[in-house]
Design a protein around this motif. Sequence first.
Motif, short mmCIF file in Angstrom:
data_model
loop_
_atom_site.label_atom_id
_atom_site.label_comp_id
_atom_site.label_asym_id
_atom_site.label_seq_id
_atom_site.Cartn_x
_atom_site.Cartn_y
_atom_site.Cartn_z
N ASN A 25 0.83 -1.21 0.00
CA ASN A 25 0.00 0.00 0.00
C ASN A 25 0.86 1.26 0.00
O ASN A 25 0.51 2.27 -0.63
N TYR A 26 2.00 1.22 0.70
CA TYR A 26 2.92 2.36 0.65
C TYR A 26 3.44 2.55 -0.78
O TYR A 26 3.47 3.68 -1.30
N LEU A 27 3.85 1.45 -1.42
CA LEU A 27 4.36 1.55 -2.78
C LEU A 27 3.29 2.09 -3.73
O LEU A 27 3.58 2.94 -4.59
N SER A 28 2.07 1.62 -3.58
CA SER A 28 0.98 2.09 -4.43
C SER A 28 0.76 3.59 -4.26
O SER A 28 0.57 4.33 -5.24
N LYS A 29 0.81 4.07 -3.03
CA LYS A 29 0.62 5.49 -2.78
C LYS A 29 1.75 6.33 -3.35
O LYS A 29 1.55 7.52 -3.66
N GLN A 30 2.92 5.72 -3.50
CA GLN A 30 4.06 6.43 -4.08
C GLN A 30 4.10 6.30 -5.61
O GLN A 30 5.04 6.78 -6.25
N LEU A 49 -5.60 -4.65 0.14
CA LEU A 49 -4.57 -4.16 -0.78
C LEU A 49 -5.11 -3.02 -1.65
O LEU A 49 -6.27 -3.04 -2.07
N ILE A 50 -4.26 -2.03 -1.91
CA ILE A 50 -4.63 -0.88 -2.75
C ILE A 50 -3.85 -0.95 -4.06
O ILE A 50 -2.63 -0.78 -4.08
N ASN A 51 -4.54 -1.23 -5.15
CA ASN A 51 -3.92 -1.22 -6.48
C ASN A 51 -2.73 -2.16 -6.58
O ASN A 51 -1.76 -1.87 -7.29
N VAL A 360 6.74 4.14 20.07
CA VAL A 360 6.13 3.56 18.86
C VAL A 360 5.62 4.66 17.95
O VAL A 360 5.84 4.64 16.73
N ARG A 361 4.92 5.64 18.52
CA ARG A 361 4.38 6.74 17.73
C ARG A 361 5.48 7.49 16.97
O ARG A 361 5.31 7.83 15.79
N ASP A 362 6.61 7.70 17.61
CA ASP A 362 7.65 8.56 17.04
C ASP A 362 8.65 7.82 16.16
O ASP A 362 9.32 8.46 15.34
N HIS A 363 8.79 6.48 16.32
CA HIS A 363 9.89 5.80 15.64
C HIS A 363 9.50 4.59 14.79
O HIS A 363 10.31 4.15 13.97
N LEU A 364 8.32 4.05 14.98
CA LEU A 364 7.96 2.81 14.26
C LEU A 364 6.70 3.01 13.43
O LEU A 364 5.60 2.70 13.87
N SER A 365 6.87 3.52 12.22
CA SER A 365 5.72 3.71 11.32
C SER A 365 5.92 2.87 10.06
O SER A 365 7.04 2.59 9.65
N TRP A 366 4.81 2.51 9.43
CA TRP A 366 4.90 1.75 8.18
C TRP A 366 5.39 2.62 7.03
O TRP A 366 6.02 2.12 6.10
N ASP A 367 5.12 3.92 7.09
CA ASP A 367 5.66 4.81 6.05
C ASP A 367 7.18 4.82 6.09
O ASP A 367 7.85 4.82 5.05
#
Length: 383
Positions: A25-30, A49-51, A360-367
Motif C-alpha cells: 500500500n505504501y508503494l501504491s501510494k508512491q 490491498l490498494i492497487n 512507537v508513535r515517534d519511531h515505528l511507522s509503516w511509512d
Amino acid sequence: MRVLILYPRFYVYGGGEILIVRLCNYLSKQGVRNSILTTEMLPEVRADLINTEVLIEKVDSAGGNNVRAQYKMQMKALEKGLVKHQNDFDVVNPHNFPSEIAAAAAIKPVVWMCNEPELYLIKNHPNFKTSFSLNRLYFSILFYIERFLVARRIKHVVVSDELNAKRFRAIYGFHPHVVNYGIDYDFFSARGDPQLPQKNEFPGKFVILHVGMITPYKNQLESLRALNAIKEKIPEAALVFAGGGFDEVYKKPIENYIHENGLSGRVIFKGHMKRDELRSLYYRADVMIHPIRPQGGWLSPFEMLCAGKPIIVSKEMTASYIIERERIGVVTDDYAGAIFDAYMNKDKYARMAARGKEYVRDHLSWDSYGEKMLRVYTTAVQS
C-alpha cells in the motif's frame, strides 16, 4: 520502478501478512507498480490491498501434512511463476522461506526480506540436537543451498533488527540492511468499539495476555508455567491466549500441563482474532507476557504498547534490545517474578508503557518502513 513480491502463501492474516499489505500500500501510494506472486491468498488480505496485482501460481499438489513437501511445492510454484512474470518487473522481493530459494532463479535484481534466517531457526529448534539423522541431513542440504547458492545470487538482504543482522552475518558472511518493522499506531492507540465482548469478558480478573500462534516458538508452555507459579499470589490471575493454528505435536503437552496443575479455570484460548477484537483485548489486558523464542513475534508487544499497557518479553525476542534500551518494557527470563512485580507496582509499569507508546508513535511507522525498503530497491536496481 516495478516491484514483484514473492510470498509462499497467505493462509493466516498475521504479522508477516500485515507487513506485505502495508508495504504494498505504501508503494501504491508512491506510484510504484507492485504485484504479489503467491500460491494462495485469503480474501481479507486481498481486500486490504490498494492497487496491487495478485498473481496466483497454484501448487501441483498440497504436500499433505509433510511440511518439507509443502515447502518444496511452494518453491517450485514460485519459481515457475517468477520465470513467467519477471520480465515485467525491475526488482524481485522474496519474503519468508522458501521464497528466497525460488528467487535465486531470477534474472532481475533481488532484495530478500529475511524475516528470520531459516537455517538459524532449524539449528536452534529445541529438538534439533536430539533429532534423528534425516533432520540433520535436511539441514545440511538446506545449508548448502542457502549458503552457497542463494547467498551468491542475492546481494541485497533486509532484516528487521540488529539481532537478526548478527545472525545473518554469522551464517551468510555479509552485512544485510536493517529496517525496523512498522506498527499501526493510529489503529491500536484508538480504543475502538467499547461494546466488543472482550471488553467485559473477564470481570474481576487480572488478565495476562499471550499473543501468537500456538507453536513451540511462541512458547505458550512457559506462560503456563508462569501462571502456575503465581496463581496463589494472584488469585484473580487469568491467562488468555490469542492465536490460532495449534501445532498438533505441541497441543498435547499444553493440555496435559493445564490438567495436571488445575489451571483449566484460569486459561482461555481465544483462537485467531480479528484486528479490532485483538485491539479491544489489548485494552482489557493488564499485562502482556511474550516468552517467545527467536522467531517472529515482533509486532504484538509494540501493538500492546500503543494501548498504553505493559509488556514482559523474553531475552530471545529479536527486538528485546530496543525494549531494554528505551526502558519501555521488561526483558527477562523470570516471567512469574515480572508478572507479580507488574501486579504489585501498577503505577511504575503504567509509566513504562506510556514511554513505550510515545516511542512507537515517534519511531515505528509503516511509512518509514516502506520508504527505507524503496531505497533498498533503488540501490539494487542501480547496482
